[in-house]
Design a protein around this motif. Sequence first.
Motif, PDB file in Angstrom:
ATOM      1  N   ASP A 247       0.843  -1.207   0.000  1.00  0.00           N
ATOM      2  CA  ASP A 247       0.000   0.000   0.000  1.00  0.00           C
ATOM      3  C   ASP A 247       0.874   1.251   0.000  1.00  0.00           C
ATOM      4  O   ASP A 247       0.624   2.209  -0.751  1.00  0.00           O
ATOM      5  N   LYS A 248       1.877   1.243   0.860  1.00  0.00           N
ATOM      6  CA  LYS A 248       2.768   2.397   0.985  1.00  0.00           C
ATOM      7  C   LYS A 248       3.803   2.417  -0.142  1.00  0.00           C
ATOM      8  O   LYS A 248       4.046   3.459  -0.763  1.00  0.00           O
ATOM      9  N   GLY A 249       4.383   1.274  -0.421  1.00  0.00           N
ATOM     10  CA  GLY A 249       5.470   1.204  -1.392  1.00  0.00           C
ATOM     11  C   GLY A 249       5.054   1.504  -2.815  1.00  0.00           C
ATOM     12  O   GLY A 249       5.864   1.992  -3.615  1.00  0.00           O
ATOM     13  N   PHE A 250       3.790   1.232  -3.155  1.00  0.00           N
ATOM     14  CA  PHE A 250       3.291   1.463  -4.509  1.00  0.00           C
ATOM     15  C   PHE A 250       2.448   2.728  -4.620  1.00  0.00           C
ATOM     16  O   PHE A 250       1.688   2.891  -5.579  1.00  0.00           O
ATOM     17  N   ALA A 251       2.559   3.623  -3.661  1.00  0.00           N
ATOM     18  CA  ALA A 251       1.830   4.896  -3.742  1.00  0.00           C
ATOM     19  C   ALA A 251       2.328   5.679  -4.956  1.00  0.00           C
ATOM     20  O   ALA A 251       3.506   5.616  -5.321  1.00  0.00           O
ATOM     21  N   THR A 252       1.432   6.412  -5.602  1.00  0.00           N
ATOM     22  CA  THR A 252       1.815   7.135  -6.819  1.00  0.00           C
ATOM     23  C   THR A 252       2.694   8.349  -6.521  1.00  0.00           C
ATOM     24  O   THR A 252       3.538   8.714  -7.326  1.00  0.00           O
ATOM     25  N   GLY A 253       2.500   8.956  -5.364  1.00  0.00           N
ATOM     26  CA  GLY A 253       3.296  10.138  -5.011  1.00  0.00           C
ATOM     27  C   GLY A 253       4.554   9.759  -4.251  1.00  0.00           C
ATOM     28  O   GLY A 253       4.517   8.927  -3.333  1.00  0.00           O
ATOM     29  N   LEU A 254       5.683  10.365  -4.614  1.00  0.00           N
ATOM     30  CA  LEU A 254       6.948  10.071  -3.938  1.00  0.00           C
ATOM     31  C   LEU A 254       6.860  10.304  -2.429  1.00  0.00           C
ATOM     32  O   LEU A 254       7.396   9.525  -1.641  1.00  0.00           O
ATOM     33  N   ASN A 255       6.198  11.358  -2.030  1.00  0.00           N
ATOM     34  CA  ASN A 255       6.117  11.691  -0.604  1.00  0.00           C
ATOM     35  C   ASN A 255       5.264  10.722   0.194  1.00  0.00           C
ATOM     36  O   ASN A 255       5.300  10.738   1.429  1.00  0.00           O
ATOM     37  N   GLU A 256       4.492   9.895  -0.500  1.00  0.00           N
ATOM     38  CA  GLU A 256       3.625   8.935   0.178  1.00  0.00           C
ATOM     39  C   GLU A 256       4.280   7.568   0.315  1.00  0.00           C
ATOM     40  O   GLU A 256       3.765   6.696   1.009  1.00  0.00           O
ATOM     41  N   ARG A 257       5.418   7.372  -0.340  1.00  0.00           N
ATOM     42  CA  ARG A 257       6.102   6.071  -0.316  1.00  0.00           C
ATOM     43  C   ARG A 257       7.114   5.997   0.836  1.00  0.00           C
ATOM     44  O   ARG A 257       7.213   6.910   1.648  1.00  0.00           O
ATOM     45  N   PHE A 258       7.870   4.899   0.873  1.00  0.00           N
ATOM     46  CA  PHE A 258       8.951   4.785   1.850  1.00  0.00           C
ATOM     47  C   PHE A 258       9.997   5.843   1.517  1.00  0.00           C
ATOM     48  O   PHE A 258      10.452   5.950   0.383  1.00  0.00           O
ATOM     49  N   GLN A 259      10.376   6.610   2.530  1.00  0.00           N
ATOM     50  CA  GLN A 259      11.253   7.750   2.297  1.00  0.00           C
ATOM     51  C   GLN A 259      12.735   7.392   2.358  1.00  0.00           C
ATOM     52  O   GLN A 259      13.564   8.065   1.754  1.00  0.00           O
ATOM     53  N   THR A 260      13.063   6.342   3.088  1.00  0.00           N
ATOM     54  CA  THR A 260      14.455   5.905   3.210  1.00  0.00           C
ATOM     55  C   THR A 260      14.521   4.386   3.151  1.00  0.00           C
ATOM     56  O   THR A 260      13.509   3.693   3.359  1.00  0.00           O
ATOM     57  N   VAL A 261      15.703   3.875   2.888  1.00  0.00           N
ATOM     58  CA  VAL A 261      15.907   2.423   2.923  1.00  0.00           C
ATOM     59  C   VAL A 261      15.578   1.890   4.310  1.00  0.00           C
ATOM     60  O   VAL A 261      14.978   0.824   4.456  1.00  0.00           O
ATOM     61  N   GLU A 262      15.949   2.658   5.330  1.00  0.00           N
ATOM     62  CA  GLU A 262      15.702   2.235   6.713  1.00  0.00           C
ATOM     63  C   GLU A 262      14.213   2.082   6.992  1.00  0.00           C
ATOM     64  O   GLU A 262      13.802   1.178   7.738  1.00  0.00           O
ATOM     65  N   ASP A 263      13.384   2.959   6.409  1.00  0.00           N
ATOM     66  CA  ASP A 263      11.928   2.858   6.586  1.00  0.00           C
ATOM     67  C   ASP A 263      11.408   1.525   6.059  1.00  0.00           C
ATOM     68  O   ASP A 263      10.592   0.851   6.706  1.00  0.00           O
TER      69      ASP A 263
END
Length: 326
Positions: A247-263
């Motif tokens: 759900d988070k990883g495939f969000a269309t907006g960059l700001n809605e996805r995982f922000q860092t590798v650590e996340d």
Amino acid sequence: MMRENIFDVLDKRWKIVEKFPESGQGASARITDSSNNEYVVKILKASLTSNVRRFEQEIEILEKCKDIQGIPKVIDVNSEQHYYVMECIHGKTLDEALSLKKYKHNFNIYMESIMSLLRIVSDYSKLGIVHRDIKPSNIICRDGELTDIFLIDFGIAFDETSGNDNTTLGEELGNRFLHLPELQSGNKRDIRSDITFCVGIFFFLLTGSKPQNLLVDNKKPHEKAENIIKLQWLGSERLQIVNKIFDKGFATGLNERFQTVEDLLFALNELNRIADWTYSKDNLTDSYTLTTMNQLAEKFKNSRMMELELCKYNEKEIGIGKSFIK
């Protein structure tokens, strides 16, 4: 004068063992030296002199990543003839290795594989590099082992420390494995794109299918009817967390996805805490089998009808709840 054979530029100390299919940018081959050590050579086509700077930057990026485990090391560079030699990784591409029977529904191996990829991405991101073309064919599994992976082809990578992108204005980047809108027209220099590609690789490991697009007909890859079926082997507890990741990883907006590798690693570690539970045909009743469930996709052309039917069956027969059906 135009050379007839692209490999004519090679120094005589190199012997060609196997030529690989040519790409639009050039050619590559497996070669040996006088001691019979094997390497891979990559050569830029003579007709693409306008791409020399991009080719040089690829070499610079690889040399910059020389201490990162999981990225092939450069052995030799010929700047005049526009080719470089790097170490040879014997193995299979990710899609070839994943097709081996021993890896079918092997959750622990999948987790180890995606963690290894994320470690590589984390290491080069600290150097200011964005790959921009992560896909199964650019991941080599040494000796066919999913847990021993190498990321290759930094041909369209970006190095923020150089400040040069070496891509033309309006040029579309990325790949057909997973189309990312920002690489078509937007922020093409963001490590979050590589993180999203990693989410796509995780999806590919779990389903054997390429995600292709973040959203089609208002559905993300994991919400498509055929992929809902393919993910059921995970079991209900794992599936709930996996779907949250997608759900988070495939969000269309960059700001809605995982922000860092650590996340993303944190989310995967949460998934790892779920107790092991093997999902097999033994979990199903005689009246409903995995084959029957696959047939539902043919019976119900309307994917929403199929999802509802599948959900009713899950609750009745194997206790998988509605939480992952949207």
